[in-house]
Design an enzyme around this catalytic site. Structure first.
Site, short mmCIF file in Angstrom:
data_model
loop_
_atom_site.label_atom_id
_atom_site.label_comp_id
_atom_site.label_asym_id
_atom_site.label_seq_id
_atom_site.Cartn_x
_atom_site.Cartn_y
_atom_site.Cartn_z
CG ASP A 1 -2.33 -0.33 0.95
OD1 ASP A 1 -2.93 0.34 0.10
OD2 ASP A 1 -2.85 -1.28 1.57
CG ASP B 1 -11.49 -0.01 4.26
OD1 ASP B 1 -11.13 -0.03 5.46
OD2 ASP B 1 -10.88 0.66 3.40
#
Length: 537
Positions: A110, A339
């Protein structure tokens, strides 16, 4: 620094390795704890890479492990170029990369370019005065005459997107937590600093990036108010939901910065970049961020991640946004991530989960684009109900009980069904495993030819062996009630993918072809409940 090994060369060098790749997302806090402190870490990932390689995937994507106060669990970075001690060291990362490459796995990480932690040295300097070298590295603005914030912008996590800072006598902007100040992506010096971070990790051997919240990188410099959102039947749980995000994000200058990123990654060859893009204008932005050969390679959409139902119409509409045409980018798809609630808990009743999980696995391998598997998805993990007093997720705490509860999708990976905390490596993990997920542990399924894990391996191998599935064009996509009929072609091969996304059997007429893989006892004559069939014409 040790010399980095590289994974094996792609068998078709004329086509990028990542085009049609299967990528396995690892949430490092929850994958494997090597030192018993309750939190997963980099050595833990390294110790379990053989399991990932056994799936047949092409790459791993590791969620943030950078130095951070962990107020948003690593997405609030205080040092882009170091490993948080919770996860290990830079040397541990180097070992992980070398081991992954030895197993034929590429490594994606990321990058969080839209904001930092308020503990980052850049922000400490920026907030110290209105006149310093980094004074405009973040988004600062004066109060309105009545002392209120400069605009009506709202934070994703609730409340205004502005926080007063007495040191500067100004407000600073934050699209997420107040501890995640917004970088000024318009500033060339900020862009240069972020590109230096890009190079740092490329020099350590990474093979690509997933770039977080990319469309939040730039904003309207005039700080104009967002307009109200039109009436909707959709439940609104945050002030953010009452606005159209026209001015706090999605500035048209973002693609120009992405071209700079592409120039850097092209120097390293075979590097894969994928943008996370959400919001009301996601499809248009995904196209802009991946246009031609001068921007990012792919975009990661939200079509499936928050969908309450999986329907044939949803699949066809998502694929229609990405035709096989010159200049159109390449999509990446995920049904689950860190998420969003686990898909099996969103998309089917408990009694149908075993069958639905097989259909879902085969469908993901049939979509044109890259397929991203979230850790534990290959086992059929479900959402864990986390009591309020055990929550860590700031979004869940702030919006309780109307929350996505991201914690419930971040629970420890179950490795051993009879071991303490499912063999995660500690007796008191940061989140509970969840009683249901013990029964789905790796040791229960590994070696069982009838298990969901075994079926996932077959589905991934099928995709790898058939060019029509890996990188082929979509030649037809039809939705007929619960029946999805998807057809793809490449390199002289044509396949037909049939899915019954319903609990009633569906007879088939005139279906011909060689069966490549079937789910839930499907045949060319009938699709049982949640049956799926891949045929070569």
């Amino acid at each position: 620094m040790a010399t980095m090994t590289q994974p094996a060369a792609d068998p078709a060098p004329s086509r990028p390795w990542w085009k049609g790749a299967v990528i396995y997302q690892i949430y490092p806090r929850s994958f494997m704890d090597s030192n018993g402190d309750g939190v997963g870490d980099l050595p833990g990932i390294t110790a379990r890479l053989e399991h990932v390689a056994s799936l047949g995937v092409d790459a791993i994507w590791i969620s943030p492990f950078f130095k951070s106060p962990m107020k948003d669990f690593g997405y609030d970075v205080s040092d882009y170029c170091d490993v948080d001690p919770l996860f290990g060291t830079l040397a541990d990362f180097d070992v992980l990369v070398a081991r992954a490459h030895a197993l034929g796995l590429r490594v994606l990480i990321d990058q969080v370019y839209s904001h930092t932690s308020d503990e980052h040295p850049w922000f400490a300097e920026s907030r110290s005065s209105k006149h310093n070298d980094k004074a405009d590295w973040y988004v600062w603005a004066d109060a309105k005459p009545d002392g209120s914030p400069p605009s009506n912008w709202q934070s994703v996590f609730g409340g205004p997107a502005w926080t007063w800072d007495a040191r500067r006598g100004q407000y600073y902007m934050h699209n997420f937590l107040s501890s995640q100040p917004q970088l000024n992506g318009h500033n060339p010096a900020v862009q240069d600093a972020l590109l230096a971070v890009t190079r740092f990790w490329l020099d350590r051997g990474v093979d690509g990036y997933r770039i977080d919240a990319l469309n939040f990188l730039m904003f309207d410099p005039e700080l104009r108010d967002n307009p109200p959102a039109p009436p909707s039947d959709k439940q609104r749980t945050r002030p953010f939901d009452f606005q159209l995000q026209k001015h706090n994000m999605s500035h048209p200058d973002i693609p120009a910065f992405l071209a700079r990123i592409r120039q850097v990654t092209d120097e390293y060859q075979a590097i894969f970049t994928v943008a996370e893009v959400g919001g009301n204008e996601a499809e248009a932005e995904m196209k802009a961020f991946t246009e031609g050969e001068t921007h990012l390679n792919s975009a990661y959409g939200f079509n499936f991640l928050y969908a309450d139902q999986l329907t044939p119409g949803l699949v066809c509409s998502a694929l229609a946004q990405w035709p096989d045409e010159q200049g159109v980018g390449w999509p990446s798809w995920a049904f689950e991530n860190h998420d969003a609630p686990r898909a099996l808990s969103r998309w089917c009743a408990p009694e149908h989960r075993d069958a639905f999980a097989r259909l879902k696995a085969l469908l993901l391998m049939s979509l044109r684009g890259n397929a991203i598997i979230y850790y534990g998805e290959e086992l059929g993990l479900t959402q864990v109900d986390i009591p309020f007093d055990q929550l860590h997720d700031p979004e869940a705490i702030a919006n309780w009980p109307l929350t996505l509860s991201r914690d419930g999708a971040r629970t420890p990976m179950p490795w051993q069904s009879q071991a303490t905390c499912a063999g995660f490596g500690s007796t008191d993990p940061w989140l509970p495993v969840g009683a249901e997920n013990f029964t789905r542990a790796v040791d229960v399924q590994d070696g069982d030819a009838a298990s969901l894990l075994a079926f996932n391996r077959k589905a991934i191998a099928l995709r790898a062996a058939n060019p029509a599935l890996r990188h082929g064009a979509v030649t037809a996509c039809h939705a007929n009630g619960p029946l999805l009929d998807l057809q793809r072609e490449a390199d002289g091969q044509a396949v037909r993918c049939l899915f019954n996304i319903g609990a009633d059997p569906r007879p088939l007429a005139g279906v011909q072809g060689k069966v490549l893989l079937a789910a839930n006892n499907a045949t060319p004559d009938q699709l049982p409940p949640f049956g799926a069939l891949i045929l070569e014409n």
